[in-house]
Scaffold this motif. Structure first.
Motif, PDB file in Angstrom:
ATOM      1  N   ASP A   1       0.818  -1.206   0.000  1.00  0.00           N
ATOM      2  CA  ASP A   1       0.000   0.000   0.000  1.00  0.00           C
ATOM      3  C   ASP A   1       0.857   1.263   0.000  1.00  0.00           C
ATOM      4  N   LEU A   2       1.910   1.286   0.809  1.00  0.00           N
ATOM      5  CA  LEU A   2       2.805   2.442   0.808  1.00  0.00           C
ATOM      6  C   LEU A   2       3.474   2.608  -0.556  1.00  0.00           C
ATOM      7  N   SER A   3       3.830   1.493  -1.165  1.00  0.00           N
ATOM      8  CA  SER A   3       4.492   1.550  -2.470  1.00  0.00           C
ATOM      9  C   SER A   3       3.563   2.080  -3.550  1.00  0.00           C
ATOM     10  N   ILE A   4       2.325   1.631  -3.533  1.00  0.00           N
ATOM     11  CA  ILE A   4       1.362   2.086  -4.541  1.00  0.00           C
ATOM     12  C   ILE A   4       1.077   3.572  -4.371  1.00  0.00           C
ATOM     13  N   SER A   5       0.858   4.011  -3.123  1.00  0.00           N
ATOM     14  CA  SER A   5       0.564   5.421  -2.912  1.00  0.00           C
ATOM     15  C   SER A   5       1.749   6.299  -3.322  1.00  0.00           C
ATOM     16  N   PHE A   6       2.961   5.831  -3.047  1.00  0.00           N
ATOM     17  CA  PHE A   6       4.162   6.564  -3.473  1.00  0.00           C
ATOM     18  C   PHE A   6       4.250   6.600  -4.994  1.00  0.00           C
ATOM     19  N   ALA A   7       4.053   5.449  -5.623  1.00  0.00           N
ATOM     20  CA  ALA A   7       4.192   5.370  -7.077  1.00  0.00           C
ATOM     21  C   ALA A   7       3.154   6.239  -7.784  1.00  0.00           C
ATOM     22  N   LEU A   8       1.928   6.262  -7.280  1.00  0.00           N
ATOM     23  CA  LEU A   8       0.887   7.063  -7.915  1.00  0.00           C
ATOM     24  C   LEU A   8       1.130   8.557  -7.738  1.00  0.00           C
ATOM     25  N   SER A   9       1.873   8.942  -6.707  1.00  0.00           N
ATOM     26  CA  SER A   9       2.110  10.365  -6.456  1.00  0.00           C
ATOM     27  C   SER A   9       3.303  10.917  -7.232  1.00  0.00           C
ATOM     28  N   GLN A  10       4.096  10.056  -7.839  1.00  0.00           N
ATOM     29  CA  GLN A  10       5.360  10.488  -8.424  1.00  0.00           C
ATOM     30  C   GLN A  10       5.256  11.338  -9.699  1.00  0.00           C
ATOM     31  N   PRO A  11       4.227  11.171 -10.557  1.00  0.00           N
ATOM     32  CA  PRO A  11       4.221  11.970 -11.791  1.00  0.00           C
ATOM     33  C   PRO A  11       4.012  13.465 -11.578  1.00  0.00           C
ATOM     34  N   PHE A  12       3.713  13.901 -10.352  1.00  0.00           N
ATOM     35  CA  PHE A  12       3.304  15.280 -10.136  1.00  0.00           C
ATOM     36  C   PHE A  12       4.460  16.164  -9.660  1.00  0.00           C
ATOM     37  N   GLU A  13       4.529  17.360 -10.239  1.00  0.00           N
ATOM     38  CA  GLU A  13       5.494  18.371  -9.822  1.00  0.00           C
ATOM     39  C   GLU A  13       4.791  19.318  -8.850  1.00  0.00           C
ATOM     40  N   LEU A  14       5.319  19.432  -7.629  1.00  0.00           N
ATOM     41  CA  LEU A  14       4.649  20.191  -6.569  1.00  0.00           C
ATOM     42  C   LEU A  14       5.448  21.414  -6.118  1.00  0.00           C
TER      43      LEU A  14
ATOM     44  N   PRO B   1     -10.462  -4.415   5.372  1.00  0.00           N
ATOM     45  CA  PRO B   1      -9.644  -3.381   6.039  1.00  0.00           C
ATOM     46  C   PRO B   1      -8.427  -2.980   5.211  1.00  0.00           C
ATOM     47  N   ALA B   2      -7.800  -3.941   4.518  1.00  0.00           N
ATOM     48  CA  ALA B   2      -6.634  -3.609   3.684  1.00  0.00           C
ATOM     49  C   ALA B   2      -7.031  -2.718   2.515  1.00  0.00           C
ATOM     50  N   GLU B   3      -8.163  -3.012   1.876  1.00  0.00           N
ATOM     51  CA  GLU B   3      -8.639  -2.177   0.766  1.00  0.00           C
ATOM     52  C   GLU B   3      -8.998  -0.777   1.255  1.00  0.00           C
ATOM     53  N   ALA B   4      -9.603  -0.713   2.442  1.00  0.00           N
ATOM     54  CA  ALA B   4      -9.975   0.587   2.997  1.00  0.00           C
ATOM     55  C   ALA B   4      -8.731   1.411   3.322  1.00  0.00           C
ATOM     56  N   TYR B   5      -7.688   0.760   3.838  1.00  0.00           N
ATOM     57  CA  TYR B   5      -6.449   1.462   4.173  1.00  0.00           C
ATOM     58  C   TYR B   5      -5.842   2.097   2.915  1.00  0.00           C
ATOM     59  N   LEU B   6      -5.720   1.306   1.854  1.00  0.00           N
ATOM     60  CA  LEU B   6      -5.159   1.835   0.615  1.00  0.00           C
ATOM     61  C   LEU B   6      -6.027   2.958   0.054  1.00  0.00           C
ATOM     62  N   SER B   7      -7.337   2.807   0.130  1.00  0.00           N
ATOM     63  CA  SER B   7      -8.242   3.845  -0.368  1.00  0.00           C
ATOM     64  C   SER B   7      -8.054   5.146   0.405  1.00  0.00           C
ATOM     65  N   GLY B   8      -7.877   5.036   1.726  1.00  0.00           N
ATOM     66  CA  GLY B   8      -7.620   6.229   2.519  1.00  0.00           C
ATOM     67  C   GLY B   8      -6.327   6.908   2.124  1.00  0.00           C
ATOM     68  N   LEU B   9      -5.308   6.128   1.803  1.00  0.00           N
ATOM     69  CA  LEU B   9      -4.016   6.699   1.406  1.00  0.00           C
ATOM     70  C   LEU B   9      -4.113   7.514   0.129  1.00  0.00           C
ATOM     71  N   ILE B  10      -4.920   7.044  -0.837  1.00  0.00           N
ATOM     72  CA  ILE B  10      -4.887   7.672  -2.168  1.00  0.00           C
ATOM     73  C   ILE B  10      -6.133   8.513  -2.480  1.00  0.00           C
ATOM     74  N   HIS B  11      -7.080   8.644  -1.536  1.00  0.00           N
ATOM     75  CA  HIS B  11      -8.357   9.242  -1.931  1.00  0.00           C
ATOM     76  C   HIS B  11      -8.264  10.733  -2.240  1.00  0.00           C
ATOM     77  N   ASN B  12      -7.206  11.412  -1.787  1.00  0.00           N
ATOM     78  CA  ASN B  12      -7.036  12.832  -2.120  1.00  0.00           C
ATOM     79  C   ASN B  12      -5.921  13.066  -3.136  1.00  0.00           C
ATOM     80  N   LEU B  13      -5.599  12.049  -3.911  1.00  0.00           N
ATOM     81  CA  LEU B  13      -4.526  12.172  -4.893  1.00  0.00           C
ATOM     82  C   LEU B  13      -4.825  13.252  -5.935  1.00  0.00           C
ATOM     83  N   GLY B  14      -6.105  13.504  -6.176  1.00  0.00           N
ATOM     84  CA  GLY B  14      -6.476  14.542  -7.132  1.00  0.00           C
ATOM     85  C   GLY B  14      -5.944  15.914  -6.754  1.00  0.00           C
ATOM     86  N   LEU B  15      -5.696  16.145  -5.455  1.00  0.00           N
ATOM     87  CA  LEU B  15      -5.126  17.421  -5.039  1.00  0.00           C
ATOM     88  C   LEU B  15      -3.748  17.625  -5.651  1.00  0.00           C
ATOM     89  N   LEU B  16      -2.940  16.563  -5.681  1.00  0.00           N
ATOM     90  CA  LEU B  16      -1.612  16.668  -6.286  1.00  0.00           C
ATOM     91  C   LEU B  16      -1.727  16.956  -7.776  1.00  0.00           C
TER      92      LEU B  16
END
Length: 305
Positions: free
Chosen positions: A101-114, A151-166
């Protein structure tokens, strides 16, 4: 302000249509997901996820491997013997699901310049994401509906649910900088409404567009577009209820730890099939972990970047 758990019921038609269309075009023209992200997402849907294959994929991205090792060696886990490689981190300390889950959330956040949005607080963003993940996991573990997310699916969903902000910061850094400035000077302003005014769409709409462009799995797409989607499947509906209740709990704790829960909070418990007496136990567990969550977010953010 970068606590993104603010929602509005304003209809999509309230957006500035030309501005929204231009923003969505820019989102759809973002670079494709990196190969590592694609591989991790494929693993997510594999019921026979192989630990060694996951470790090998992580090790192909040194910055990600460094973060995983940093987390495994942090005081949060307090292991006497140092963790020296990713397989050891998975087997002995973190477990397969947390590393994935940490790896997926990190990987999905990488294309963005902040970096061009100076008022965006990256650390606060990751603390918020990890707090939402923990709360979502706690709620999913108590929800009686068998069709709901694990619970595992919910945890990952919580990690990435605001990815649109990036994504919004990436495509409109100066406009979002002004949004954060207004929110900081007037805390009662609604983030969703300010995003729509400045960029033409909010971070949930951006998340939905991004998930569609990247062809993400349905549950992740629903999590990222929570405020604008109307999912037909029971599992996805329950996930949205969980994420909404996470938002209410975090707002409740931020406003006043001793304040009575709102009518919306009570409605949220009932929608999940829970009684309001569950709330003290959930909040107590969350509070017990809040300092550790902030520490974990800081370690995960600070390693290899």
């Amino acid at each position: 302000m970068t606590d993104t758990n603010q929602h509005s019921s304003a209809p999509a038609g309230a957006h500035s249509a030309p501005l929204a269309e231009a923003s969505i075009r820019r989102l759809r023209n973002l670079p494709p997901l990196p190969r590592t992200s694609q591989a991790l997402l494929q693993m997510l849907s594999d019921p026979d996820l192989d630990m060694l294959t996951l470790a090998e994929t992580i090790e192909q991205t040194p910055s990600l491997a460094a973060r995983i090792l940093g987390v495994a060696n942090s005081a949060f886990f307090a292991h006497a013997a140092a963790v020296r490689d990713v397989p050891d981190a998975i087997i002995r300390v973190l477990g397969l699901h947390l590393v994935r889950d940490l790896s997926i959330s990190f990987a999905l956040s990488q294309p963005f310049e902040l970096r061009d949005c100076g008022r965006f607080d990256t650390k606060r963003y990751w603390i918020s994401a990890m707090e939402s993940a923990v709360l979502a996991q706690l709620l999913a573990s108590r929800t009686p509906a068998h069709e709901g997310p694990t619970p595992a699916e919910a945890y990952l969903s919580g990690l990435i649910h605001n990815l649109g902000l990036l994504a919004l910061i990436h495509i409109a850094p100066q406009a979002m900088n002004q949004v954060f400035a207004r929110i900081q000077s007037e805390p009662d302003l609604n983030l969703i409404q300010e995003e729509r005014r400045a960029v033409g769409l909010d971070h949930s709409a951006a998340g939905a567009a991004l998930a569609s462009a990247w062809q993400l799995p349905p549950l992740l797409a629903v999590a990222m577009g929570a405020a604008v989607e109307n999912p037909p499947f029971h599992q996805e509906q329950i996930l949205l209820l969980i994420l909404s209740q996470c938002s209410r709990i975090r707002q409740h704790l931020t406003a006043d730890a001793g304040a009575p829960d709102s009518a919306d909070m009570q409605k949220g418990w009932r929608a999940l099939g829970l009684t309001s007496d569950v709330m003290p136990a959930v909040i107590a567990q969350f509070r017990d972990r809040s300092d550790e969550i902030a520490e974990l977010a800081a370690v995960f953010l600070g390693v290899g970047r």
